[in-house]
Structure formats: C-alpha cells, structure tokens
Scaffold this active site. Structure first.
Site, mmCIF file in Angstrom:
data_model
loop_
_atom_site.group_PDB
_atom_site.id
_atom_site.type_symbol
_atom_site.label_atom_id
_atom_site.label_comp_id
_atom_site.label_asym_id
_atom_site.label_seq_id
_atom_site.Cartn_x
_atom_site.Cartn_y
_atom_site.Cartn_z
ATOM 1 N N ARG A 306 -20.395 -5.959 7.829
ATOM 2 C CA ARG A 306 -20.376 -5.003 6.699
ATOM 3 C C ARG A 306 -19.479 -3.799 6.953
ATOM 4 N NH1 ARG A 306 -25.772 -6.202 7.077
ATOM 5 N NH2 ARG A 306 -26.411 -7.775 5.567
ATOM 6 N N LYS A 328 -5.623 0.261 1.054
ATOM 7 C CA LYS A 328 -5.724 -1.052 0.406
ATOM 8 C C LYS A 328 -5.522 -2.131 1.468
ATOM 9 C CE LYS A 328 -2.800 -1.069 -3.109
ATOM 10 N NZ LYS A 328 -2.202 -1.659 -4.304
ATOM 11 N N GLU A 370 11.761 0.984 0.761
ATOM 12 C CA GLU A 370 10.540 1.750 0.476
ATOM 13 C C GLU A 370 10.748 3.241 0.745
ATOM 14 O OE1 GLU A 370 7.986 0.470 -1.044
ATOM 15 O OE2 GLU A 370 8.583 -1.620 -0.827
ATOM 16 N N LYS A 413 3.744 9.202 -0.224
ATOM 17 C CA LYS A 413 2.674 8.255 -0.530
ATOM 18 C C LYS A 413 1.305 8.927 -0.411
ATOM 19 C CE LYS A 413 0.646 3.789 -0.148
ATOM 20 N NZ LYS A 413 0.686 2.402 0.204
ATOM 21 N N GLU A 423 -6.744 3.488 -7.092
ATOM 22 C CA GLU A 423 -5.718 2.873 -7.926
ATOM 23 C C GLU A 423 -6.136 2.770 -9.379
ATOM 24 O OE1 GLU A 423 -4.400 -1.041 -6.732
ATOM 25 O OE2 GLU A 423 -2.338 -0.390 -6.974
ATOM 26 N N ARG A 427 -1.373 5.946 -9.006
ATOM 27 C CA ARG A 427 -0.748 5.064 -8.011
ATOM 28 C C ARG A 427 0.302 4.140 -8.621
ATOM 29 N NH1 ARG A 427 -3.665 2.423 -2.785
ATOM 30 N NH2 ARG A 427 -4.812 4.252 -2.168
ATOM 31 N N ASN A 431 4.901 1.700 -7.964
ATOM 32 C CA ASN A 431 5.511 0.430 -8.357
ATOM 33 C C ASN A 431 6.908 0.588 -8.923
ATOM 34 O OD1 ASN A 431 3.341 -1.032 -7.524
ATOM 35 N ND2 ASN A 431 2.310 -0.937 -9.513
ATOM 36 N N HIS A 434 9.234 -2.403 -9.314
ATOM 37 C CA HIS A 434 8.459 -3.631 -9.158
ATOM 38 C C HIS A 434 8.454 -4.512 -10.402
ATOM 39 C CE1 HIS A 434 7.235 -1.768 -5.483
ATOM 40 N NE2 HIS A 434 6.467 -2.788 -5.156
ATOM 41 N N HIS A 438 9.657 -7.729 -9.032
ATOM 42 C CA HIS A 438 8.719 -8.820 -8.788
ATOM 43 C C HIS A 438 9.164 -10.089 -9.519
ATOM 44 C CE1 HIS A 438 5.091 -10.663 -7.469
ATOM 45 N NE2 HIS A 438 4.731 -10.952 -8.711
ATOM 46 N N HIS A 450 11.113 -8.826 -0.476
ATOM 47 C CA HIS A 450 10.464 -7.826 -1.324
ATOM 48 C C HIS A 450 11.316 -6.557 -1.439
ATOM 49 C CE1 HIS A 450 7.232 -5.738 -3.320
ATOM 50 N NE2 HIS A 450 7.309 -4.764 -2.426
HETATM 51 N N1 LIG Z 1 -1.806 -2.568 1.823
HETATM 52 C C1 LIG Z 1 -0.804 -2.028 1.210
HETATM 53 O O1 LIG Z 1 -0.920 -0.980 0.594
HETATM 54 C C2 LIG Z 1 0.524 -2.702 1.278
HETATM 55 C C3 LIG Z 1 1.673 -2.047 0.828
HETATM 56 C C4 LIG Z 1 2.897 -2.674 0.955
HETATM 57 C C5 LIG Z 1 2.967 -3.949 1.504
HETATM 58 N N2 LIG Z 1 1.837 -4.561 1.916
HETATM 59 C C6 LIG Z 1 1.891 -5.901 2.508
HETATM 60 O O2 LIG Z 1 2.688 -5.855 3.674
HETATM 61 C C7 LIG Z 1 3.214 -7.140 3.932
HETATM 62 C C8 LIG Z 1 4.667 -7.009 4.340
HETATM 63 O O3 LIG Z 1 4.716 -6.250 5.525
HETATM 64 P P1 LIG Z 1 5.988 -6.270 6.495
HETATM 65 O O4 LIG Z 1 7.195 -6.098 5.682
HETATM 66 O O5 LIG Z 1 5.684 -5.333 7.579
HETATM 67 O O6 LIG Z 1 6.036 -7.775 6.996
HETATM 68 P P2 LIG Z 1 5.375 -8.527 8.258
HETATM 69 O O7 LIG Z 1 4.091 -7.950 8.611
HETATM 70 O O8 LIG Z 1 5.412 -9.968 7.931
HETATM 71 O O9 LIG Z 1 6.407 -8.207 9.432
HETATM 72 C C9 LIG Z 1 7.697 -8.740 9.351
HETATM 73 C C10 LIG Z 1 8.075 -9.507 10.634
HETATM 74 O O10 LIG Z 1 8.380 -8.573 11.649
HETATM 75 C C11 LIG Z 1 7.635 -8.880 12.834
HETATM 76 N N3 LIG Z 1 7.444 -7.607 13.506
HETATM 77 C C12 LIG Z 1 6.552 -6.630 13.221
HETATM 78 N N4 LIG Z 1 6.798 -5.560 13.980
HETATM 79 C C13 LIG Z 1 7.844 -5.849 14.767
HETATM 80 C C14 LIG Z 1 8.575 -5.131 15.737
HETATM 81 N N5 LIG Z 1 8.292 -3.873 16.007
HETATM 82 N N6 LIG Z 1 9.607 -5.754 16.361
HETATM 83 C C15 LIG Z 1 9.931 -7.017 16.041
HETATM 84 N N7 LIG Z 1 9.308 -7.742 15.101
HETATM 85 C C16 LIG Z 1 8.269 -7.165 14.478
HETATM 86 C C17 LIG Z 1 6.397 -9.531 12.320
HETATM 87 O O11 LIG Z 1 5.761 -10.298 13.300
HETATM 88 C C18 LIG Z 1 6.978 -10.372 11.178
HETATM 89 O O12 LIG Z 1 7.520 -11.546 11.672
HETATM 90 C C19 LIG Z 1 3.000 -7.952 2.667
HETATM 91 O O13 LIG Z 1 1.960 -8.873 2.891
HETATM 92 C C20 LIG Z 1 2.570 -6.928 1.637
HETATM 93 O O14 LIG Z 1 1.690 -7.462 0.668
HETATM 94 C C21 LIG Z 1 0.632 -3.963 1.832
#
Ligand SMILES: NC(=O)c1ccc[n+]([C@@H]2O[C@H](COP(=O)([O-])OP(=O)(O)OC[C@H]3O[C@@H](n4cnc5c(N)ncnc54)[C@H](O)[C@@H]3O)[C@@H](O)[C@H]2O)c1
Length: 547
Positions: A306, A328, A370, A413, A423, A427, A431, A434, A438, A450
């Site tokens: 929990r 989130k 971003e 942010k 949200e 928030r 986007n 987006h 998207h 993305h």
């Molecule tokens: N929760 C939220 O508010 C929120 C906001 C934006 C995005 N997201 C989510 O985030 C995800 C995308 O995140 P991302 O772009 O970080 O992708 P990711 O987590 O897939 O990382 C990208 C790649 O880089 C590698 N990696 C990570 N750190 C590294 C480092 N320091 N050196 C070398 N390689 C490294 C990872 O293993 C992966 O292969 C999506 O699933 C998206 O939905 C969430």
C-alpha cells in the site's frame, strides 16, 4: 538567465556567498564590496543580531552572556541558509560550530579570509567593540583564539590570505572564485505537494552521496534500488556503496531495458524482487534510470504494501527535467501508453548531471526538446540563454551553466505541478507540442522519438498561434532556429495533413476529449484553446511538410 557568462546570475539560484574568518580579516568590508559589484544584498550577521536584540555586541556579551549570542548566531545561520542571492559576512566565531558551517556552507560559496597576525593587530588597533579581545595582551589573546579556531577555518573550502591586499583586491578574488563555484555545489528546489513537500537536489557527483542524503531525509533500513542492465553497469556500484556507507541494506532489483517493458509484468517482477529482498513498509524504493525506470519503480512503490517511500535518481535529461518531477507514475497497457498509473510523490529527487556524460546523443536531443519546451512555457530567460550559448550544446552539459539550465527547466515544471498537483487544469500547458507531436509519433509507428515529435509539434503550435494572431511572428523564426541548433527536427516527412489531423482527432475522440491546443502567446507564455479551425491546422501542416 545569463548563467554561463556572469557570476552574478547565481543570485537566481539558491547560492549565497558566505564570507567568514577571524576578526580583522576584512569580512564586512569585503562582503559589502562583493555585494555592491554583484548587485546582491549584503548581510552582516553581527549587525543583524545587534539590530534584533537592540544592543551592541559588547552589551550582549556583558549583559546576556556569550551563550545567548551564540544561540542568536545559530538561529540566524539556519534562517539565512534558506535565502538566496545574499553576500553574508559572519562573525569570526559564527561558523566554528559544525552545525552552522553545514547550514551556511551548503547554501553556496563559502570563503574564509585569513591574515597575518601582525596585520590583524594593526587593523584592530582602534577597534573597541570586540568583547573577546578585552584582555590587556591583545596579541596573545588573538594568537590563542586563532589557534583554537584554526582547524575550523581550515575546513572551509576556499581560503584567501588578505595580508597586504586592498578590500577591492580581495573582493575581486572572491568573485573569481564564484566563477568556478558550482563544481561541488548543490542546487535545491523544494516542491510543495498536497501532502507536504519534497526536495530536488541537483549537483555534480550526487550519485555518490545518495546514501547520506537519503539518510538525512529520514530513510532507514532496507531499500530496493530499481534499475535496468544499462544503468546498473554504469552507476549502481556508486549508489550501492554510498547506501552501504550510510547504513542502508540495499537490494538491486532489475527489469529489462526499454519502453516495451514498462508494463504490469515488469511491476510483478519488481514485487517478487522486493519480497525476496525483504523490503518492508518502512523501506524505500530508489529509481535509478530514465523515465521508464522512474515510472515503473514509482508505480511499484505506490502499490507495494500500500505504498512505500520513493526516491527518484533520474539519469536521462528527460527524466531529470520532466519525468522524475510531479508525482505521476504509470505503466503502459497494450491499448495505450501510461494507461495504468497513480500519483506518488517522491521523498527526494537527486539529480547528478554527470550521469549525462554516458547518455547517447539521440536521448540527449529528446531531453533538450523538453528543456526548450520549458523555456517556451515559462522561462524566457532560459530560452534566451539557450539561444546564446556556444554551438556545441550537446557537449557542454558538463559545464556548470548546464546545471543551472536543468535547474531552471525544473523550476518551470515545479511551478506548474504545484499549482495543479492532480492534473485537473493548468498542467495541460506541459503538453505544448503534444497535440501535433503525438499524432506524428503514432503515424510513424513510434520510429519518431517523443522529443523529436514534440519539437515538430512545438513549431506547428507556434505557426498556428501566429496564424491566429495570438503570437508575434518573431517567435516563428526563433523557435525552429533554436531547435535546429540542438539537432531537433522542425519539419516532418510523408503524411498528408489530413492524415495527421485524423490521427490527432482520433486520439482525442478515443479518450472522449475535445481537440485542445497549447499555443504560445510569447516566449515563456502559453494558452490552451480548443478554438482552432481545422482549415488552419491543415494549412500549417502543409507548410511544415517536407517533400
Ligand atoms: N511521469 C511523468 O511525468 C513522465 C513525464 C515524461 C515522460 N515520462 C515517461 O518517461 C519515459 C521516457 O523516459 P526516457 O526518455 O528517460 O527514456 P528511457 O527511460 O527509456 O531511457 C532511455 C535509454 O537511456 C538509457 N539510459 C538511462 N540513463 C542513462 C545514462 N545515464 N547513460 C546511458 N544510458 C542511459 C536507458 O537505459 C534507456 O535505454 C516514457 O515512458 C514516458 O512515458 C514520464
């Protein structure tokens, strides 16, 4: 936010300049001069105490005693450490207690002024307001006091010997030190949430301090370090070592790398590893990786027993400025991304920009999209700074200014999520890019990343805003120019505008929402509207299409 050029820009971060040292070394005069040159506020702790108590320092010592005075100093150090952009000259004994030194020392650049005893004597010859020097033999008294304090002074990270120097020369040296400051500095941003608050700490080398900072946060005992193979090989050993040193019992919990594994199955794998690692309700989950790990580990932390504590250790630029902040967490479902999720605020977010050194360029580009988006939404100074910096943005991340850039994007942010934690409204501005982006991402079968899609989407949104007369035409030129400098696309190939429109509309219809657009009014300001004619969108898309 001319973060890379001018030392005085540090006033926009949580940095203060703290000048300490023995009496007669010139702390107040130098502090005042540094403050004047930088345009910062000057605070002299002795003067402030005199004002607050309504007595001179000798009166306080004789009537209330030294203990009372030290108590005032302690309170003041805690108070000032929370402020920013101050030049603080402390009393000679103020930073001798470790607790005071820690408080003020972590709030910025800490400099100790030193001086030859003979010169101190000369400087203090006419001075009568130093209660600790009332003894008849001043020289002996100074030498004794100096000997008592030498070790504490030596522990300050920067020393400037002021013997034979003018106030201006010493001030110059302090300001030069400020230029190098930041290598070990920690930026702190506090995020207020409906249930309390948490801190985002940002500084080079922080992954080696995870244990110490988690402990300061009150975390104890068993912890689960969630990561994937890629990140584990790079950073897990450092984090594990720091956790062990701080008395934690860490278990490494691993999931496969990639968005394809951001699923409930992977969450199930994590639960198994939590149970095997005997993680209990009082333990914590530490998410070490990009946004995928942050989302997965966050969802597991929100639901395991929990809910257990969560610490985010983002290692991609995107996760640092976006995914790790705001609470989130989610996993994907075959029917759509992030369909199963929760709000789970972390206890702590620790960002070590040095981790970006191993990130590949494509991932960095996604993150930059971003960061630029943050500038467009809420920080003209961030946008301008990015426009002005050198032409190797991908390499310069290791410079101090880059830490400030990440911090500024985070602040944008944070301001939004504080206003709208669940949200329900504001928030939506996050986007930006987006609605168009998207649709392009979906049409490409997610071969378009993305960040790339958001980049094109932001350009489309800007053109739409200009066509609607909402936004100045100059923005239409500046945004694509900046995105291109960061290697991001500003046009798209292939699809007919009608196909893109259909993809935009279908996605929203599926979710029972109206087609809404986030459009810039200016750099740093956006509006949300559903009043954009379809014909205008098609025209904008046509112009952005590569043939
Ligand atoms: N929760 C939220 O508010 C929120 C906001 C934006 C995005 N997201 C989510 O985030 C995800 C995308 O995140 P991302 O772009 O970080 O992708 P990711 O987590 O897939 O990382 C990208 C790649 O880089 C590698 N990696 C990570 N750190 C590294 C480092 N320091 N050196 C070398 N390689 C490294 C990872 O293993 C992966 O292969 C999506 O699933 C998206 O939905 C969430």
């Amino acid at each position: 936010m001319e973060v890379s050029k001018c030392a005085s820009d540090k006033s926009q971060t949580c940095a203060n300049i703290v000048i300490t040292g023995f009496m007669g070394t010139g702390k107040s005069k130098v502090g005042l001069e540094v403050a004047r040159r930088l345009g910062w506020e000057f605070v002299d702790t002795d003067t402030l105490i005199e004002q607050r108590v309504g007595m001179t320092i000798p009166e306080i010592f004789s009537q209330q005693g030294e203990g009372f005075f030290r108590q005032q100093e302690r309170q003041l150090c805690q108070e000032l450490a929370k402020r920013q952009g101050l030049v603080i000259a402390t009393g000679g004994g103020a930073l001798i207690p470790e607790e005071n030194r820690q408080a003020l020392g972590t709030s910025g650049l800490l400099v100790c002024l030193t001086c030859d005893v003979r010169e101190i004597l000369r400087r203090l010859v006419q001075v009568e307001d130093r209660p600790l020097l009332d003894a008849a033999d001043r020289r002996e008294r100074i030498e004794t006091l100096l000997a008592e304090r030498r070790e504490a002074y030596r522990r300050t990270p920067h020393q400037i010997d002021t013997t034979g120097l003018t106030v201006e020369e010493v001030a110059e040296r302090v300001i030069r030190l400020l230029g190098d400051w930041g290598e070990a500095a920690v930026e702190r941003i506090v995020v207020r949430t409906p249930t309390g608050s948490y801190g985002i700490h940002l500084g080079k080398g922080l992954l080696a301090r995870v244990g110490e900072l988690a402990r300061q946060q009150g975390l104890r005992g068993r912890v689960a370090l969630v990561t994937n193979r890629t990140v584990r090989d790079l950073y897990a050993a450092t984090v594990i070592e720091s956790l062990r040193k701080a008395g934690f019992e860490p278990a490494i919990c691993q999931v496969p790398d990639g968005e394809a594994y951001k699923t409930l199955d992977s969450v199930g794998l994590l639960y198994d590893q939590f149970i095997e690692g005997r993680l209990d309700r009082y333990g914590a989950v530490l998410a070490l990786g990009g946004g995928v790990i942050g989302d997965l580990a966050g969802f597991a932390a929100a639901t395991y027993m929990r809910g257990v504590s969560l610490v985010q250790l983002p290692t991609t630029l995107l996760a640092m400025v976006d995914a790790s902040i705001g609470g989130k967490v989610a996993v994907d479902h075959p029917k759509g991304k992030n369909l199963i999720g929760a709000f789970k605020q972390p206890e702590l977010v620790l960002i070590d920009p040095l981790a970006l050194a191993t990130l590949d360029e494509a991932e960095m580009r996604s993150g930059w999209a971003e960061v630029i988006k943050a500038g467009m939404i809420g920080s003209p100074s961030l946008f301008e700074h990015l426009e002005e910096r050198g032409d190797k943005p991908l390499l310069s991340i290791l410079r101090h200014s880059s830490v400030q850039v990440i911090a500024e994007a985070i602040r944008v942010k944070v301001a939004i999520v504080e206003e709208d934690p669940y949200e329900s409204g504001r928030r939506a501005v996050l986007n930006l890019g987006h609605t168009f982006g998207h649709a392009l991402e979906v049409l490409s079968g997610f071969t378009l990343r993305h960040g790339e899609a958001v980049s094109i989407g932001m350009v489309a949104a800007t053109r739409t805003a200009v066509a609607l007369g909402l936004c100045d035409e100059a923005v239409e030129g500046r945004l694509p120019a900046l995105l291109q400098r960061f290697g991001l696309p500003t046009r798209y190939e292939g699809y007919e505008p009608r196909e893109v429109w259909k993809a935009m509309a279908t996605d929203k219809k599926r979710r029972g929402e109206k087609l809404r657009f986030v459009l810039p009014r200016a750099i740093g300001q956006v509006v949300v509207t559903d009043k954009v004619p379809k014909a205008m969108v098609l025209e904008v898309l046509e112009k952005l299409r590569e043939r």
